[in-house]
Design an enzyme around this catalytic site. Structure first.
Site, mmCIF file in Angstrom:
data_model
loop_
_atom_site.group_PDB
_atom_site.id
_atom_site.type_symbol
_atom_site.label_atom_id
_atom_site.label_comp_id
_atom_site.label_asym_id
_atom_site.label_seq_id
_atom_site.Cartn_x
_atom_site.Cartn_y
_atom_site.Cartn_z
ATOM 1 N N GLY A 113 -18.344 -2.621 -16.245
ATOM 2 C CA GLY A 113 -17.413 -2.248 -15.187
ATOM 3 C C GLY A 113 -17.341 -3.394 -14.198
ATOM 4 N N ASP A 140 -10.015 -5.191 -14.644
ATOM 5 C CA ASP A 140 -11.034 -6.239 -14.550
ATOM 6 C C ASP A 140 -10.503 -7.499 -13.891
ATOM 7 O OD1 ASP A 140 -13.701 -5.628 -16.349
ATOM 8 O OD2 ASP A 140 -11.969 -4.461 -16.975
ATOM 9 N N LYS A 163 -9.780 -2.809 -20.169
ATOM 10 C CA LYS A 163 -10.380 -2.536 -21.464
ATOM 11 C C LYS A 163 -9.321 -2.449 -22.561
ATOM 12 C CE LYS A 163 -13.899 -2.330 -22.011
ATOM 13 N NZ LYS A 163 -14.732 -3.485 -22.412
#
Length: 345
Positions: free
Chosen positions: A49, A233, A244
């Protein structure tokens, strides 16, 4: 505010990380005491994460300074910085957090430097918790009443300093009485949705239904999804968003079914130096993550595998980006520039 994280605990001279590879079957903690240990935990996805990676890297550099003691200096910390920076290339929070600590190198070296870096790492952790709470409330306000949401990967307290980004919106909507159901995609090949998101939500009695990733289109076609909420991200200056692998598929499905597609991320995930998504480095991981599962072969030995950890969703497919300092609707280069100009320095 106090630091109360379910996955990251700072204990004055070492770091405890909840090993997320072992969930939900086992609750095990890793004892991290230097930068190499922090980098290994990030690289091997014991911690994952984007915000949690940044927090862990910050503590890892601070630990290295403490280990060096009186010998701590910018020059002697340079190898640790390199090791941490190389641990995962896609999440911009990693580099943002290390830059914040690097800015504390000026001043007295030695033990005083170690203490400065610890304080800065703790501030990063606290700031992330506060940011998640704010963006959770802002994102929840975008949802229709009694909403059924689809989410991907894990973006909750396990992936952040606490509360979560996309799951922060879920938590805030649940507390406000505006949430009916969360559909959690399993998120192959690491199954973060199945192992982590379902586990987190069930801990708080938030209604969750786990689905195979390939079921998302059918759910949308049947009118069972009101919005898709995901994390990020890295977000480029034009709004292109890396997240992801599988996120781009969901964005295309959401556009076809005229559903809001909402990205939730702290301001630290925005990368104004990245022109667009084409420049984002996409990490490619071990082929055996796809060929094998739990030690059992799922494909022929030697079968060629393409295993990117992330994909990039074009900004035109995103309804809104939610950060702690505001909502960026219909993100594009101008909307992102306006957001950068408005947000607190």
């Amino acid at each position: 505010m106090p630091i109360e994280s379910p996955a990251i605990h700072w204990l004055d001279d070492h770091l405890l990380l909840l090993d997320q590879r072992r969930l939900p079957a086992h609750t095990e903690w890793l004892d991290v005491r230097d930068a190499a240990g922090a980098a290994d935990a990030i690289r091997q996805m014991a911690v994952r994460g984007a915000p949690a990676i940044g927090i862990t890297a910050a503590y890892g550099l601070a630990l290295e300074a403490l280990r060096l003691g009186p010998g701590a200096s910018a020059a002697r910390l340079a190898p640790a910085l390199d090791v941490l920076a190389a641990s995962r290339p896609t999440a911009v929070n990693l580099f943002w957090a290390l830059d914040r600590l690097r800015a504390r190198f000026d001043g007295e070296p030695g033990a005083a430097l170690g203490k400065r870096l610890v304080r800065e790492a703790e501030r990063i952790h606290q700031d992330d918790q506060a940011a998640n709470q704010r963006l959770g409330e802002l994102g929840a306000a975008l949802l229709p009443p009694n909403a059924s949401l689809y989410t991907h990967c894990n973006t909750g307290a396990l992936a952040t300093g606490g509360h979560g980004t996309a799951l922060g919106i879920v938590r805030s909507a649940w507390r406000n009485g505006h949430l009916k159901m969360v559909f959690a995609g399993e998120t192959r090949p690491w199954l973060q949705g199945a192992r982590l998101t379902a586990w987190e939500l069930m801990q708080e009695n938030i209604p969750v239904t786990l689905v195979a990733d390939s079921a998302a289109g059918l759910l949308m076609a049947r009118g069972q999804v009101d919005a898709v909420v995901v994390g990020a991200d890295r977000i480029a200056a034009n709004g292109d968003t890396a997240n992801k692998i599988g996120t781009y598929n969901l964005a295309v499905l959401a556009r076809h079914h005229r559903l809001p597609f909402i990205v939730a991320a702290p301001d630290s995930t925005l990368d104004p130096a990245m022109e667009n998504g084409a420049g984002i480095v996409i990490e490619e991981r071990d082929p055996d993550e796809v060929r094998r599962f739990g030690g059992t072969a799922m494909a022929p030995d030697g079968c060629p595998v393409y295993n990117p950890a992330f994909d990039v969703t074009p900004a035109e497919l995103i309804t809104a980006i939610v950060t702690e300092s505001g909502v960026i609707r219909s993100p594009d280069r101008q909307a992102l520039a306006d957001h950068f100009a408005r947000r607190p320095s």
